[in-house]
Every structure is written in structure tokens, then in C-alpha cells.
Design a protein around this motif. Structure first.
Motif, PDB file in Angstrom:
ATOM      1  N   THR A  16       0.824  -1.213   0.000  1.00  0.00           N
ATOM      2  CA  THR A  16       0.000   0.000   0.000  1.00  0.00           C
ATOM      3  C   THR A  16       0.850   1.251   0.000  1.00  0.00           C
ATOM      4  OG1 THR A  16      -0.170  -0.075   2.403  1.00  0.00           O
ATOM      5  CG2 THR A  16      -1.960  -1.101   1.126  1.00  0.00           C
ATOM      6  N   GLY A  17       2.038   1.217   0.546  1.00  0.00           N
ATOM      7  CA  GLY A  17       2.929   2.366   0.517  1.00  0.00           C
ATOM      8  C   GLY A  17       2.609   3.365   1.606  1.00  0.00           C
ATOM      9  N   ASP A  18       3.357   4.444   1.591  1.00  0.00           N
ATOM     10  CA  ASP A  18       3.222   5.492   2.593  1.00  0.00           C
ATOM     11  C   ASP A  18       2.553   6.689   1.941  1.00  0.00           C
ATOM     12  OD1 ASP A  18       3.452   7.018   4.841  1.00  0.00           O
ATOM     13  OD2 ASP A  18       5.561   7.495   4.520  1.00  0.00           O
ATOM     14  N   VAL A  19       1.234   6.635   1.815  1.00  0.00           N
ATOM     15  CA  VAL A  19       0.497   7.681   1.099  1.00  0.00           C
ATOM     16  C   VAL A  19       0.654   9.041   1.768  1.00  0.00           C
ATOM     17  CG1 VAL A  19      -1.792   8.418   0.341  1.00  0.00           C
ATOM     18  CG2 VAL A  19      -1.095   6.055   0.080  1.00  0.00           C
ATOM     19  N   PRO A  20       0.493   9.179   3.093  1.00  0.00           N
ATOM     20  CA  PRO A  20       0.663  10.508   3.693  1.00  0.00           C
ATOM     21  C   PRO A  20       2.065  11.093   3.453  1.00  0.00           C
ATOM     22  CG  PRO A  20      -0.479   9.076   5.213  1.00  0.00           C
ATOM     23  CD  PRO A  20      -0.010   8.209   4.068  1.00  0.00           C
ATOM     24  N   GLY A  21       3.068  10.240   3.428  1.00  0.00           N
ATOM     25  CA  GLY A  21       4.424  10.725   3.162  1.00  0.00           C
ATOM     26  C   GLY A  21       4.557  11.292   1.763  1.00  0.00           C
ATOM     27  N   TRP A  22       3.996  10.591   0.777  1.00  0.00           N
ATOM     28  CA  TRP A  22       4.068  11.065  -0.602  1.00  0.00           C
ATOM     29  C   TRP A  22       3.263  12.339  -0.792  1.00  0.00           C
ATOM     30  CZ3 TRP A  22       7.779   9.922  -3.638  1.00  0.00           C
ATOM     31  CH2 TRP A  22       8.406   8.691  -3.531  1.00  0.00           C
ATOM     32  N   VAL A  23       2.130  12.437  -0.106  1.00  0.00           N
ATOM     33  CA  VAL A  23       1.327  13.660  -0.192  1.00  0.00           C
ATOM     34  C   VAL A  23       2.117  14.827   0.381  1.00  0.00           C
ATOM     35  CG1 VAL A  23      -0.758  14.791   0.662  1.00  0.00           C
ATOM     36  CG2 VAL A  23      -0.871  12.459  -0.188  1.00  0.00           C
ATOM     37  N   LEU A  24       2.780  14.622   1.503  1.00  0.00           N
ATOM     38  CA  LEU A  24       3.584  15.683   2.115  1.00  0.00           C
ATOM     39  C   LEU A  24       4.730  16.099   1.194  1.00  0.00           C
ATOM     40  CD1 LEU A  24       4.091  17.427   4.597  1.00  0.00           C
ATOM     41  CD2 LEU A  24       5.500  15.582   5.499  1.00  0.00           C
ATOM     42  N   ILE A  25       5.411  15.142   0.604  1.00  0.00           N
ATOM     43  CA  ILE A  25       6.512  15.466  -0.314  1.00  0.00           C
ATOM     44  C   ILE A  25       5.996  16.251  -1.513  1.00  0.00           C
ATOM     45  CG2 ILE A  25       8.136  14.428  -1.956  1.00  0.00           C
ATOM     46  CD1 ILE A  25       8.584  12.224   0.131  1.00  0.00           C
ATOM     47  N   THR A  26       4.852  15.848  -2.056  1.00  0.00           N
ATOM     48  CA  THR A  26       4.280  16.546  -3.207  1.00  0.00           C
ATOM     49  C   THR A  26       3.891  17.971  -2.856  1.00  0.00           C
ATOM     50  OG1 THR A  26       3.445  14.446  -4.037  1.00  0.00           O
ATOM     51  CG2 THR A  26       2.458  16.445  -4.946  1.00  0.00           C
ATOM     52  N   LEU A  27       3.252  18.161  -1.711  1.00  0.00           N
ATOM     53  CA  LEU A  27       2.855  19.506  -1.300  1.00  0.00           C
ATOM     54  C   LEU A  27       4.063  20.391  -1.008  1.00  0.00           C
ATOM     55  CD1 LEU A  27      -0.193  18.740   0.997  1.00  0.00           C
ATOM     56  CD2 LEU A  27      -0.203  19.710  -1.300  1.00  0.00           C
ATOM     57  N   MET A  28       5.090  19.831  -0.396  1.00  0.00           N
ATOM     58  CA  MET A  28       6.297  20.617  -0.118  1.00  0.00           C
ATOM     59  C   MET A  28       6.997  21.006  -1.419  1.00  0.00           C
ATOM     60  SD  MET A  28       7.748  18.647   3.241  1.00  0.00           S
ATOM     61  CE  MET A  28       9.303  19.499   3.220  1.00  0.00           C
ATOM     62  N   THR A  29       7.050  20.108  -2.373  1.00  0.00           N
ATOM     63  CA  THR A  29       7.668  20.416  -3.664  1.00  0.00           C
ATOM     64  C   THR A  29       6.890  21.509  -4.378  1.00  0.00           C
ATOM     65  OG1 THR A  29       8.464  18.150  -3.827  1.00  0.00           O
ATOM     66  CG2 THR A  29       8.407  19.435  -5.858  1.00  0.00           C
ATOM     67  N   ALA A  30       5.563  21.408  -4.362  1.00  0.00           N
ATOM     68  CA  ALA A  30       4.740  22.440  -4.992  1.00  0.00           C
ATOM     69  C   ALA A  30       4.943  23.783  -4.308  1.00  0.00           C
ATOM     70  CB  ALA A  30       3.274  22.037  -4.944  1.00  0.00           C
ATOM     71  N   GLY A  31       5.049  23.774  -2.994  1.00  0.00           N
ATOM     72  CA  GLY A  31       5.308  25.014  -2.258  1.00  0.00           C
ATOM     73  C   GLY A  31       6.644  25.630  -2.623  1.00  0.00           C
ATOM     74  N   LEU A  32       7.671  24.800  -2.731  1.00  0.00           N
ATOM     75  CA  LEU A  32       8.989  25.313  -3.127  1.00  0.00           C
ATOM     76  C   LEU A  32       8.971  25.897  -4.530  1.00  0.00           C
ATOM     77  CD1 LEU A  32      11.383  22.620  -1.657  1.00  0.00           C
ATOM     78  CD2 LEU A  32      11.211  25.011  -0.981  1.00  0.00           C
ATOM     79  N   VAL A  33       8.282  25.240  -5.443  1.00  0.00           N
ATOM     80  CA  VAL A  33       8.188  25.747  -6.813  1.00  0.00           C
ATOM     81  C   VAL A  33       7.500  27.107  -6.829  1.00  0.00           C
ATOM     82  CG1 VAL A  33       7.072  25.358  -9.047  1.00  0.00           C
ATOM     83  CG2 VAL A  33       8.319  23.505  -7.933  1.00  0.00           C
ATOM     84  N   ILE A  34       6.430  27.242  -6.056  1.00  0.00           N
ATOM     85  CA  ILE A  34       5.708  28.519  -6.022  1.00  0.00           C
ATOM     86  C   ILE A  34       6.580  29.620  -5.432  1.00  0.00           C
ATOM     87  CG2 ILE A  34       3.782  29.698  -4.902  1.00  0.00           C
ATOM     88  CD1 ILE A  34       2.194  27.073  -5.253  1.00  0.00           C
ATOM     89  N   ILE A  35       7.308  29.314  -4.367  1.00  0.00           N
ATOM     90  CA  ILE A  35       8.177  30.324  -3.744  1.00  0.00           C
ATOM     91  C   ILE A  35       9.301  30.729  -4.683  1.00  0.00           C
ATOM     92  CG2 ILE A  35       9.872  30.665  -1.909  1.00  0.00           C
ATOM     93  CD1 ILE A  35       7.998  29.014  -0.106  1.00  0.00           C
ATOM     94  N   ILE A  36       9.963  29.752  -5.298  1.00  0.00           N
ATOM     95  CA  ILE A  36      11.074  30.056  -6.211  1.00  0.00           C
ATOM     96  C   ILE A  36      10.567  30.808  -7.428  1.00  0.00           C
ATOM     97  CG2 ILE A  36      12.776  29.010  -7.757  1.00  0.00           C
ATOM     98  CD1 ILE A  36      13.132  26.827  -5.595  1.00  0.00           C
ATOM     99  N   TRP A  37       9.420  30.412  -7.954  1.00  0.00           N
ATOM    100  CA  TRP A  37       8.846  31.095  -9.108  1.00  0.00           C
ATOM    101  C   TRP A  37       8.512  32.541  -8.751  1.00  0.00           C
ATOM    102  CZ3 TRP A  37       5.622  28.092 -13.052  1.00  0.00           C
ATOM    103  CH2 TRP A  37       5.272  28.902 -14.131  1.00  0.00           C
ATOM    104  N   GLY A  38       7.971  32.758  -7.558  1.00  0.00           N
ATOM    105  CA  GLY A  38       7.636  34.108  -7.123  1.00  0.00           C
ATOM    106  C   GLY A  38       8.860  34.995  -6.988  1.00  0.00           C
TER     107      GLY A  38
END
Length: 58
Positions: A16-38
Motif C-alpha cells: 500500500t505504501g506510505d500515502v501521507p508521506g508522498w502527499v507531504l513530499i508533493t505539497l512541499m515540492t509544490a510550495g517550493l516551486v511557487i516560492i522560487i517562481w515568485g
């Protein structure tokens, strides 16, 4: 003993994997992209505009 072994194998082969972990990694990556883009967006836009102006100036 057979029941215990069957339970262990069922738990061991659980994919089944670690779904909450992957969700956290995805959200953190999206946040970093938004900050760097800004932060870098206006500078990159300026560099792009300068390049276009130089090419179209010939």
C-alpha cells in the motif's frame, strides 16, 4: 504456527505504501516551486525580454 506465518507474509507483502508521506513530499515540492517562481519570475522575465529585444534588434 501456520496462521502466524500466513499473517507475517501478508503484512510483509503489503504494497500500500506510505500515502501521507508522498502527499507531504508533493505539497512541499509544490510550495517550493511557487516560492522560487515568485522570487525568480520577474528576473527571468527580464532576462527573456532582453534576449528577445537583442534578437529582434538585428
Amino acid at each position: 504456527m501456520t496462521t502466524l506465518r500466513r499473517r507475517f507474509l501478508t503484512l510483509w507483502s503489503d504494497d500500500t505504501g506510505d500515502v501521507p508521506g508522498w502527499v507531504l513530499i508533493t505539497l512541499m515540492t509544490a510550495g517550493l516551486v511557487i516560492i522560487i517562481w515568485g522570487l525568480a519570475g520577474p528576473a527571468l522575465s527580464g532576462v527573456f525580454q532582453q534576449a528577445i529585444d537583442r534578437v529582434s534588434g538585428f
